[in-house]
Write a protein that holds these residues in place. Sequence first.
Motif, short mmCIF file in Angstrom:
data_model
loop_
_atom_site.label_atom_id
_atom_site.label_comp_id
_atom_site.label_asym_id
_atom_site.label_seq_id
_atom_site.Cartn_x
_atom_site.Cartn_y
_atom_site.Cartn_z
N VAL B 618 1.00 -1.00 -0.15
CA VAL B 618 0.01 -0.10 0.04
C VAL B 618 0.77 1.16 -0.13
O VAL B 618 0.68 2.38 -0.17
N ALA B 619 1.96 1.14 0.88
CA ALA B 619 2.59 2.23 0.96
C ALA B 619 3.30 2.44 -0.42
O ALA B 619 3.25 3.79 -0.66
N ARG B 620 3.58 1.13 -1.49
CA ARG B 620 4.21 1.93 -2.58
C ARG B 620 2.77 2.39 -3.30
O ARG B 620 3.63 3.04 -3.90
N ILE B 621 1.93 2.18 -2.87
CA ILE B 621 1.42 2.29 -4.64
C ILE B 621 0.90 3.69 -3.87
O ILE B 621 0.42 4.89 -4.88
N LEU B 622 0.09 4.44 -3.04
CA LEU B 622 0.18 5.62 -2.53
C LEU B 622 1.55 6.48 -2.72
O LEU B 622 0.90 7.89 -2.70
N VAL B 628 -0.58 11.35 -0.68
CA VAL B 628 -0.87 11.63 0.29
C VAL B 628 -1.89 10.90 0.68
O VAL B 628 -1.79 9.92 2.10
N GLY B 629 -2.48 10.36 -0.57
CA GLY B 629 -3.52 9.22 0.05
C GLY B 629 -4.59 8.73 -1.08
O GLY B 629 -4.26 9.03 -1.92
N LEU B 630 -5.71 7.81 -0.99
CA LEU B 630 -6.30 7.24 -2.10
C LEU B 630 -7.57 7.13 -1.06
O LEU B 630 -7.16 6.74 -0.16
N HIS B 631 -8.75 7.17 -1.68
CA HIS B 631 -9.74 6.12 -1.41
C HIS B 631 -9.76 4.72 -1.08
O HIS B 631 -8.89 4.10 -2.27
N TRP B 632 -10.72 4.38 -0.63
CA TRP B 632 -10.17 2.88 -0.43
C TRP B 632 -10.63 2.65 -1.89
O TRP B 632 -9.86 1.50 -2.18
N GLU B 633 -12.03 2.65 -2.86
CA GLU B 633 -11.75 1.99 -4.05
C GLU B 633 -10.40 2.18 -5.09
O GLU B 633 -10.69 0.67 -5.75
N PRO B 634 -10.81 3.30 -5.25
CA PRO B 634 -9.18 3.02 -6.38
C PRO B 634 -8.26 2.55 -5.83
O PRO B 634 -7.07 1.75 -6.36
N LEU B 635 -7.71 1.99 -4.53
CA LEU B 635 -6.76 1.76 -3.96
C LEU B 635 -6.66 0.35 -4.35
O LEU B 635 -5.87 -1.12 -4.52
N ALA B 667 -10.13 7.07 7.03
CA ALA B 667 -10.10 8.31 7.37
C ALA B 667 -10.17 9.63 6.01
O ALA B 667 -10.10 8.81 5.28
N ASN B 668 -10.03 10.70 6.96
CA ASN B 668 -11.13 11.55 5.15
C ASN B 668 -9.44 11.88 4.34
O ASN B 668 -8.66 12.05 5.11
N VAL B 669 -10.14 11.81 3.34
CA VAL B 669 -8.81 11.72 2.47
C VAL B 669 -9.62 12.90 1.54
O VAL B 669 -10.02 12.76 0.28
N ARG B 670 -9.58 14.33 0.60
CA ARG B 670 -8.90 15.01 -0.38
C ARG B 670 -8.20 14.50 -1.75
O ARG B 670 -7.33 14.70 -1.20
N ILE B 671 -9.33 14.09 -2.39
CA ILE B 671 -8.26 14.12 -4.22
C ILE B 671 -9.54 15.13 -4.88
O ILE B 671 -10.74 14.83 -4.88
N GLY B 678 -10.69 7.11 3.05
CA GLY B 678 -9.58 6.48 2.86
C GLY B 678 -8.13 6.15 3.07
O GLY B 678 -8.27 6.39 4.63
N ALA B 679 -6.90 6.06 2.34
CA ALA B 679 -5.97 5.64 4.06
C ALA B 679 -4.69 6.82 3.29
O ALA B 679 -5.04 7.33 2.36
N ARG B 680 -4.65 7.02 4.48
CA ARG B 680 -3.24 8.23 4.27
C ARG B 680 -1.68 7.50 4.07
O ARG B 680 -1.81 6.77 5.07
N LEU B 681 -1.15 7.95 3.42
CA LEU B 681 0.22 7.74 3.36
C LEU B 681 1.02 7.28 4.87
O LEU B 681 1.52 6.53 5.26
#
Lengths: 94, 696
Positions: B618-622, B628-635, B667-671, B678-681
Motif C-alpha cells: 500500500v505504501a508503494r502504491i500511495l 498523500v493518500g487514496l480512497h478505498w475503492e481506487p486503492l 481517514a478522510n482523504v481529499r482528492i 481512504g488511507a493516508r500515506l
Amino acid sequence: MTLLAATSTPNGPPVWWLAIVALTVLGIYALICWWRPFATCGVCSGNGSRGKRGRDCWWCHGRQVRLRWGRRVYNWYARARAAAITRRAAASGD
Amino acid sequence: MTTPPARADEQSARILRLVGADDAPDAESVLVEDDQLGGPVDLPDGRVGPTLHDITNMDPSGRVPIVPAWMTDSTQRKATTRAITGNLRYYLLFHLVRAPRYLAKVMVYAPRGAWWAARDLWWWARAEEGNFQLRQHAASTNDAYTWQSLDKTRAKQAGGRWRLVVPAMLAALVALTVLLVNHVVPAWGWWAGLVALVMACARRGRPVDKPIVDRVTKGRKFVKLTAEMVRNALIRLKIQGMADPAEIKFLHEIHRDGPGYLATTELPEGVEASDVASRRTKYASAFRLPLDQVWPEHVPGEHPGVLATWISNVPVSQLPPARWSLLDARRVDVFDAFPLFHTPRLQVIKAGIMARNWLIGGQPGSGKTGQGRNIALAAALDPRVELRIYGLKGTGDMDMLEPICSDYADGLEDAVRRKALDALRWARQECEVRGPIVKKFARQGKAPDNKVTSELASAGVGLHPVVIVIDEAQELYTHPKYGKEAGELSESTVKLARALGITIVILTQIPDANSIPSNLNRCVNSRFCCSVADQTANDMILGTSQYKNGHRATQFRPEIDAGWGILSGFGDTRAAHAYKVDGTMARQMAERALVLRGGKPANRSTPLKPPRDVLADVARILTDAGGVGLHWEPLAERLRRADPAAYEGATGDSVSALLRAEGVESANVRIGDSVRRGARLADVTRAIDERDSARV
C-alpha cells in the motif's frame, strides 16, 4: 402466717425440712399429672350423669373423668408460652 | 462336469453292485456315499473323544501344594509365626496398658447401661412406644375420650408382652437359683457371666461416639471386595430401577486385578453403568472407602449396563507412579499407537498422535503441561517428526526439547506469541503444499485413505510428520492483536492438517468461548481433561453433556491428583493417568532423541514464506499516486492491478479491513474536490515503523 410463725419456734420442725416435704409432694403431684392426667370426676363420682337417667354431669360432660388441676395449670402455661413464641417470631419478621 | 477316470471305474463297479451283478447281500441295500460332502467325521475306531481324564489331567507342576507352602518351608514357617506372635504381643501390650482406663469407663457406663436396658424393657412391655406421646397430646388438649381409648389400646397390646416378660424373668430367676444351689457352675463361670453382663451393660450405656476400647491401628484401610459389599453399595445409590440385590449379577468371580480387586457386574435392565460412575462419591461412601480407592467404569465392548468396579488396595494417589515404557524405548513410530496413559488399574492405554489433534485442559497444577510434554517427548523419539514447541507460560517446561525442535520459543513476551502465530500460518501454508502431494500418491495407490502413511512420511517427499505444541494457548487466542487470526488459522488447520501429517497439541487452562475459539474446540478429536473446578469447564474440554454422562474431571484434586484426567477420543471415555516423567527423565529422553536425529533437528520444512506485506504494497502504491493518500475503492483497484494473484477480488471494504488489522485507521482523504474515506500515506508509514520496532 400463724403456721410460719409456729415453725420458727425452737420446738417445731425447721423451715427447710418443711420446704423439702412440700417440694416432694409437689414433685409427686407433678408426676401424677404427667403419668395419669385424668382423674375420676368428683362431681358425679364417675357416673357421668346425675341420678340414673339424669342429664350429663355439668363438670365432666359425661366423660366420667376430669383433667387434674395441676395438668390444667400446666396446659394453660404451655399454651401461653407457645403463643408468646409464635408472636415473637411473627414480630421479628420470620 | 467331467468325471476323472479312476472315479469312473469306481462308479461303474457300484452300478454293477446295485443291479445285482455283484454279490450284493440284498438288492434293496442303498449306498448313500454319493451324498457325502467332505470327509468322515467319526474318530478312528477304538478312539473316543476327550474323556474326563483328558480334561481334568492338569499339568502336575501347576497344582497347588496340599499343605500350604508356608507350613512346609521352615524359613517361611518361622517368618509367619514370628509375624503372628509379634502382632499378638503388640495387641496384648497395647490393651494391657490401657486396661485401667477401660475399667474406669466400664464403671461409669455399666450402671447407666443397666438402667437404660431395664427402662427399655419396661417401656416395651407396657407398649408405650408412640402411644405415650399421643396420650400426652390428648391430655394437653383435655381430650378424655382419646386418652382413654389410647390407653385401652396400649393395655391390650401390653397384656401379651407382660405375659412373655414376667414368666421369662421368673424362669431365669429359678434357673439361676437352681444352678447356684447345685454348684454345677464353677466359680470362674459365675465371674465370666458377671463380666459378660457388665460388659454388655457398659456397651448399652456408652455414648455412640465413645468406644470403650481404643483403636489399635490407624493404617490404611485394606478391603477384600465381596459380592455382598458390591451389591449393598449399588443398592445404596438409590438409582431408579435398582432396588433388588438379586437383580445385580456378577459376570465373573471377584478377583485381584493389579493392585486391587475387580468386580464386573451386570446391572438390572435399564440401569446404565454411567449412572453409577457419575455417583462415584456416593458409591465410595457406600463402600466406606476413600474416594480414590473406588473406580467404577463401563466395561468397553459390553452393553451399557455392564459395570466394572475396581477397588484399589490403597488410594491411587499413594500408589508408586507407573513407569513409562517409552522411557527405555529406542524409537517410536508415531503412526502406530504407543503407550501414553494408564488406567487406575495400571492398564496401559495406547494412543496415537497422527491424524489427531489434541486439546488438553485443566486448572493450574493439574498436570496438563506434563502430559503435553509427554506427547512431545514421544514424538521426539521418532526421528522423522518435526517438532515446534511454544511455551507461552515462560517457565521453560520443555526447554530440554529445544535442540530437537525446528522452532522453539518460550516466554511471556509478544515475540513468542508472534512465533506461535507464525507456526500456525506456516502450518496453514504447509497444508496447501501437502494436499497436492498426497493427492498425487493417492492416485498411485500409495495413500490408501488419502492420508499420509508411515511409508510416505519416510520417503522424503515432504510429508514428514509435524507436531506443533502450544502451551497455555489461551495467551495466544486472547491476544488483542494475534488472537483472531490465530483462532481462524488453528481452526482451519485442525480441520485440514489431520490427514496431512500435521498434529496440533493445544494445552490450555479452562477453554471457553474466549480462550479457545469454540469452533476449534469442536474440531479437536482427542481430549484430555485434567482436574477442573466445575461442570462448565469439564464440558468445555470434553464436550457438552459429558459431565451429565458421568465423565467428571471435577473429581480430581489439583496437585494431589496431578496427571489424572478424563481421556476422550480413544474408545470409551474414561479416567486415565498421564505417565509421570520428571525433569531428569525428560532430559534423558530428549538426549536420546537428539542422538536419533544425528544431533540436529531433522526435517526442517520449507520455511514460512514471508507473508504478503500489505503495508509495504500500500505504501508503494500511495507513494506512486502522489504521496498523500487514496480512497478505498481506487486503492483496491490499483492493488488488484499491481499483483493480480495476491489481491484477486479485493474490494474497497476488504482492503479497509485488512489495513485496519495492521493498525491503519480509515481517514478522510481529499482528492481533487471529493472528500471520502481512504488511507493516508502518513498513517501507513507510521504503522510500518511501529511494526518494525515491535519485531525487534
